[in-house]
Design a protein around this motif. Structure first.
Motif, short mmCIF file in Angstrom:
data_model
loop_
_atom_site.label_atom_id
_atom_site.label_comp_id
_atom_site.label_asym_id
_atom_site.label_seq_id
_atom_site.Cartn_x
_atom_site.Cartn_y
_atom_site.Cartn_z
N ARG A 97 45.93 88.19 82.01
CA ARG A 97 47.16 87.42 81.63
C ARG A 97 48.19 87.67 82.90
NH1 ARG A 97 48.39 85.38 75.80
NH2 ARG A 97 50.04 83.50 76.50
N SER A 98 48.39 88.76 83.47
CA SER A 98 49.23 89.28 84.27
C SER A 98 49.27 88.54 85.65
CB SER A 98 49.17 90.77 84.22
OG SER A 98 48.26 91.17 84.96
N SER A 105 54.29 82.12 84.87
CA SER A 105 53.71 81.86 83.58
C SER A 105 54.78 81.31 82.48
CB SER A 105 53.29 83.17 83.02
OG SER A 105 54.12 84.21 82.86
N GLY A 106 56.29 81.46 82.86
CA GLY A 106 57.21 80.91 82.02
C GLY A 106 57.81 79.79 82.53
N LEU A 107 57.18 79.12 83.45
CA LEU A 107 57.60 77.53 83.82
C LEU A 107 57.07 76.88 82.96
CD1 LEU A 107 56.47 77.76 87.61
CD2 LEU A 107 58.85 77.89 86.54
N PRO A 108 58.03 75.66 82.62
CA PRO A 108 57.47 74.53 81.65
C PRO A 108 56.16 74.01 81.72
CG PRO A 108 59.84 74.45 82.24
CD PRO A 108 59.12 75.19 83.42
N GLU A 109 55.79 73.94 82.89
CA GLU A 109 54.33 73.26 83.18
C GLU A 109 53.38 74.34 82.71
OE1 GLU A 109 57.33 71.70 86.29
OE2 GLU A 109 56.78 73.42 85.39
N VAL A 112 51.69 75.02 78.18
CA VAL A 112 50.19 74.44 77.39
C VAL A 112 49.36 75.59 77.80
CG1 VAL A 112 50.88 71.94 77.23
CG2 VAL A 112 49.86 72.92 79.51
N ILE A 113 49.37 76.24 79.05
CA ILE A 113 48.07 77.16 79.35
C ILE A 113 48.69 78.64 78.36
CG2 ILE A 113 47.17 78.66 80.97
CD1 ILE A 113 47.42 76.23 82.90
N GLN A 114 49.64 78.88 78.44
CA GLN A 114 50.11 80.11 77.73
C GLN A 114 49.73 79.63 76.20
OE1 GLN A 114 51.07 82.78 78.90
NE2 GLN A 114 51.34 82.10 81.10
N ASN A 115 50.12 78.61 75.59
CA ASN A 115 49.68 78.35 74.14
C ASN A 115 48.20 78.51 73.96
OD1 ASN A 115 52.31 77.74 73.72
ND2 ASN A 115 51.93 75.77 73.89
N LEU A 116 47.36 78.12 74.99
CA LEU A 116 46.01 78.00 74.99
C LEU A 116 45.47 79.57 75.01
CD1 LEU A 116 43.14 76.88 75.25
CD2 LEU A 116 43.45 77.22 77.67
N ASP A 159 43.57 74.26 82.19
CA ASP A 159 44.34 73.06 81.94
C ASP A 159 43.48 71.73 81.26
OD1 ASP A 159 46.73 71.11 81.62
OD2 ASP A 159 45.81 70.07 83.40
N LEU A 160 42.10 71.90 82.07
CA LEU A 160 41.22 70.89 81.39
C LEU A 160 40.79 71.30 79.87
CD1 LEU A 160 39.11 70.23 84.55
CD2 LEU A 160 40.58 68.66 83.33
N PHE A 161 40.41 72.61 79.72
CA PHE A 161 40.06 73.24 78.40
C PHE A 161 41.04 72.87 77.48
CE2 PHE A 161 38.84 76.20 75.42
CZ PHE A 161 37.65 76.55 75.62
N GLN A 162 42.46 73.15 77.71
CA GLN A 162 43.45 72.76 76.74
C GLN A 162 43.52 71.25 76.48
OE1 GLN A 162 46.63 71.32 76.75
NE2 GLN A 162 46.56 70.92 78.89
N LYS A 163 43.28 70.37 77.24
CA LYS A 163 43.51 68.97 77.09
C LYS A 163 42.15 68.29 76.46
CE LYS A 163 46.09 67.67 81.12
NZ LYS A 163 45.94 67.22 82.52
N GLY A 164 41.17 69.27 76.32
CA GLY A 164 39.80 68.87 75.55
C GLY A 164 39.84 69.26 74.32
#
Length: 289
Positions: A97-98, A105-109, A112-116, A159-164
């Motif tokens: 993760r590092s 990793s703290g950016l708003p964009e 969703v990936i951090q949540n995943l 990103d595609l993973f979390q959108k699916g």
């Protein structure tokens, strides 16, 4: 089948590992590591085991597994037959993760990936939708990416993973009670059991690794895992025995010895107590599925 703690060594100039696997069958290696793993099956089929979950897999199976969760892929028995011409392939990406850094990793964009990645501690199975062709193509092409493209496309794939559509693999009870724990003591003990289950596993050695006396260690271990140390070792051995019964043609007596039992009668007794059936019945019941 020898379980192990896998240490992933990065190639020079790379911040994460990308690999391909191609062989007659998957090696049945029960292992875990600190890194996340994204793995896509491109050829082959059989049984995927992640934590306490055992499920069938086939071409297109895609999973994202968090760090320190034991996992393995067991090819269908047909792949072990001498006249079988099929083989197995996969593409996998292992990363810490590092690599995304604290500020990035703290950016708003990136939220969703951090949540995943937070959810990946349970292991996640991707279920196909209208994005599956794009994500599969990106992963299949990953070994060809170089430089910054590797990092960019990793973010794109996540990103595609979390959108699916995806679903957790490992149960909450398993996660809480055994493998993915914040206790470094339990992690050391777990590594000891996983690397020595074929031989003698000593509670004295385990207590020493945990830097505790035996009586304190036994109380501590039961509080964290809700099992006694000896019960945990037995269940670990029987779990591997079940996988060998399903995925090899070894006799039940041979499997008992492979899993650390010097007495066939005692192996059969432990197996039936934990599994509810004898080793031979377990194998026969699996073949009926």
């Amino acid at each position: 089948m020898i379980p192990n703690v896998e240490n992933i060594e990065l190639n020079k100039g790379h911040s994460f590992y990308v690999g391909t696997y191609s062989a007659k069958y998957f090696e049945r290696s029960w292992h875990y590591h600190n890194e996340f793993e994204l793995l896509l099956i491109t050829k082959g089929y059989g049984t995927r085991v992640v934590g306490d979950n055992s499920s069938l897999f086939a071409v297109g199976d895609l999973v994202l597994i968090g760090g320190n969760v034991p996992h393995a892929w067991f090819s269908d028995p047909i792949f072990f037959e001498p006249d079988n011409n099929e083989h197995c392939e996969s593409v996998y990406i292992q990363f810490d993760r590092s690599i995304f850094g604290t500020r990035f990793s703290g950016l708003p964009e990136m939220k969703v990936i951090q949540n995943l990645l937070n959810k990946a501690k349970y292991g996640l199975r991707f279920t196909p939708n209208n994005l599956d062709v794009e994500i599969v193509n990106l992963i299949c092409d990953f070994p060809n990416y170089q430089g910054i493209d590797r990092l960019i496309y990793l973010i794109k794939v996540l990103d595609l993973f979390q959108k699916g559509n995806y679903e957790p693999i490992v149960s909450q009870d398993y996660f809480d009670s055994i493998f993915v724990t914040k206790s470094n003591r339990i992690k050391k003990v777990h590594e000891y059991i996983m690397n020595n289950y074929m031989a003698d596993v000593s509670v004295q050695n385990a207590a020493k690794l945990a830097e505790m006396n035996v009586s304190s260690f036994c109380r501590f271990f039961k509080k964290v895992t809700h099992k006694t140390f000896s019960q945990f070792v037995k269940e670990t051995r029987i779990d591997f025995a079940q996988q060998l019964l399903i995925n090899t043609n070894l006799s039940s007596n041979q499997i008992g010895f492979e899993c650390g039992y010097s007495s066939v009668a005692y192996f059969n007794q432990c197996f039936k107590k934990i599994s509810g059936v004898s080793p031979l019945e377990y194998r026969a019941n699996y073949k009926k599925i």
